[in-house]
Design an enzyme around this catalytic site. Sequence first.
Site, PDB file in Angstrom:
ATOM      1  N   HIS A 222       0.879  -1.184   0.000  1.00  0.00           N
ATOM      2  CA  HIS A 222       0.000   0.000   0.000  1.00  0.00           C
ATOM      3  C   HIS A 222       0.910   1.227   0.000  1.00  0.00           C
ATOM      4  O   HIS A 222       1.731   1.379  -0.909  1.00  0.00           O
ATOM      5  CB  HIS A 222      -0.925  -0.119   1.207  1.00  0.00           C
ATOM      6  N   MET A 257       7.751  -2.828  -6.748  1.00  0.00           N
ATOM      7  CA  MET A 257       6.954  -1.855  -6.001  1.00  0.00           C
ATOM      8  C   MET A 257       6.740  -0.572  -6.803  1.00  0.00           C
ATOM      9  O   MET A 257       7.640  -0.101  -7.482  1.00  0.00           O
ATOM     10  CB  MET A 257       7.622  -1.548  -4.659  1.00  0.00           C
ATOM     11  N   HIS A 261      -2.148  -2.042  -9.723  1.00  0.00           N
ATOM     12  CA  HIS A 261      -3.173  -1.452  -8.850  1.00  0.00           C
ATOM     13  C   HIS A 261      -4.336  -2.414  -8.686  1.00  0.00           C
ATOM     14  O   HIS A 261      -4.656  -3.164  -9.619  1.00  0.00           O
ATOM     15  CB  HIS A 261      -3.679  -0.120  -9.419  1.00  0.00           C
ATOM     16  N   ASP A 312       2.584   5.841  -6.538  1.00  0.00           N
ATOM     17  CA  ASP A 312       3.801   5.847  -5.716  1.00  0.00           C
ATOM     18  C   ASP A 312       5.097   5.927  -6.507  1.00  0.00           C
ATOM     19  O   ASP A 312       6.104   6.399  -5.988  1.00  0.00           O
ATOM     20  CB  ASP A 312       3.847   4.582  -4.839  1.00  0.00           C
TER      21      ASP A 312
END
Length: 376
Positions: A222, A257, A261, A312
């Site tokens: 997350h 990472m 999604h 991210d």
Amino acid sequence: MVDKKLGGAGLRGQSAGETALCTVGKTGSGLTYRGYDIKDLAANAQFEEVAYLLLYGKLPTQAELDAYKVRLKGMRKLPDALKVVLEQIPADAHPMDVMRTGCSMLGNLETEATDFSDQLDHIDRMLATFPGIVNYWYNFSHNGIRVETETDADSIAEQFLWTLHNKKPEPLHVDVMHASLVLYAEHEFNASTFAGRVCASTLSDIHSVVTGAIGTLRGPLHGGANEAAMDMIQNWKTADEAEEAMLGMLARKEKIMGFGHAVYRESDPRNAIIKEWSKKLSEQVGDTHLYAVSERCEAVMWREKKLFCNADFFHASAYNFMGIPTKLFTPIFVCSRVSGWTAHAMEQRANNRIIRPSADYTGPESLDFVAIEDRA
Ligand SMILES: CC(=O)SCCNC(=O)CCNC(=O)[C@H](O)C(C)(C)COP(=O)(O)OP(=O)(O)OC[C@H]1O[C@@H](n2cnc3c(N)ncnc32)[C@H](O)[C@@H]1OP(=O)(O)O
Ligand SMILES: O=C([O-])CC(=O)C(=O)O
């Protein structure tokens, strides 16, 4: 287009309630906050306007925004007892653990009323204090400085950078932080928000809601992905080196990472926006490789797996270019998402039924009880 597995594990694709706060991936890639497109908000609104939109239900007028910013600015002082606690936390602690403790301690010192009549006061106080909490700890534990949290910063964006670097930040960096905080503010029933809503549904207090949400955001699947992405890309000095290493990771079936999604199928609309800011910062600092490495990672993941960057990935290089230590990346997400978490808590409270789903039992049936002395 990524073929998403709906149903099955992880409640994927199942509706778990209603919200008027946000839509995610309605057209495969769109994101709206209370009906406003993220592209418009990120290009035109300060973070305080978005927090106001989420918490107070509408975009503020200029007078309302000015008053809201004055209100938040007046709430930045950290209680002495909280500073004492922050000073006990070692330098090698993870800043997300500091945020979790800081939020929880604030709830001990300034406990919400059981009828929630003061919920917005506590929410605004968290928005105002969170940048100071993490940066007070960071500067004390790493630099031996008790940083002043009652700064002249005009906004939460500026306050974060100011309390981190102990000086007024440059305007470009404040603009990037506004956009970043806007992008991270809200995202429907993501894991941390859902954890917060479950907590709120028991009629628990707002600090418990946010403490639980912080713990949930911390994981690398997350919010922790921005840090994990930085840890990965900083190993590579050229785009070719990045490509070779990524192909190896994919061959070994490692998770990369900052990609993929749970809801979006085509792209994460936040990526293009933060990517643009990362490019601008890369030019400003005269970066020779980090942006190029990041772009190559994006191209390789799309070519090989049809996986796209989520919010991210380019946050990692953008924050790095602004001199933000990697382990403070996810706490910035907290400083923003506290607006979404608490807006959801208020929405849950306004029409509450305790969230308590069922489970499909997979264990043994009808066992005979065995006395303790007869057990193997
Ligand atoms: C702000 C945010 O929280 S955004 C998310 C941040 N998290 C990350 O960046 C962590 C990396 N990404 C992931 O772990 C996942 O993509 C998640 C957790 C975001 C979504 O998980 P899911 O919905 O289960 O992924 P999805 O169903 O799309 O996966 C499809 C396939 O792609 C693979 N895949 C998905 N993401 C990745 C990735 N980043 N790297 C490598 N493979 C991946 C999955 O393993 C799966 O393969 P399988 O069918 O062989 O098991
Ligand atoms: O929606 C999700 O699952 C994760 C995410 O992108 C967010 O919380 O911003």
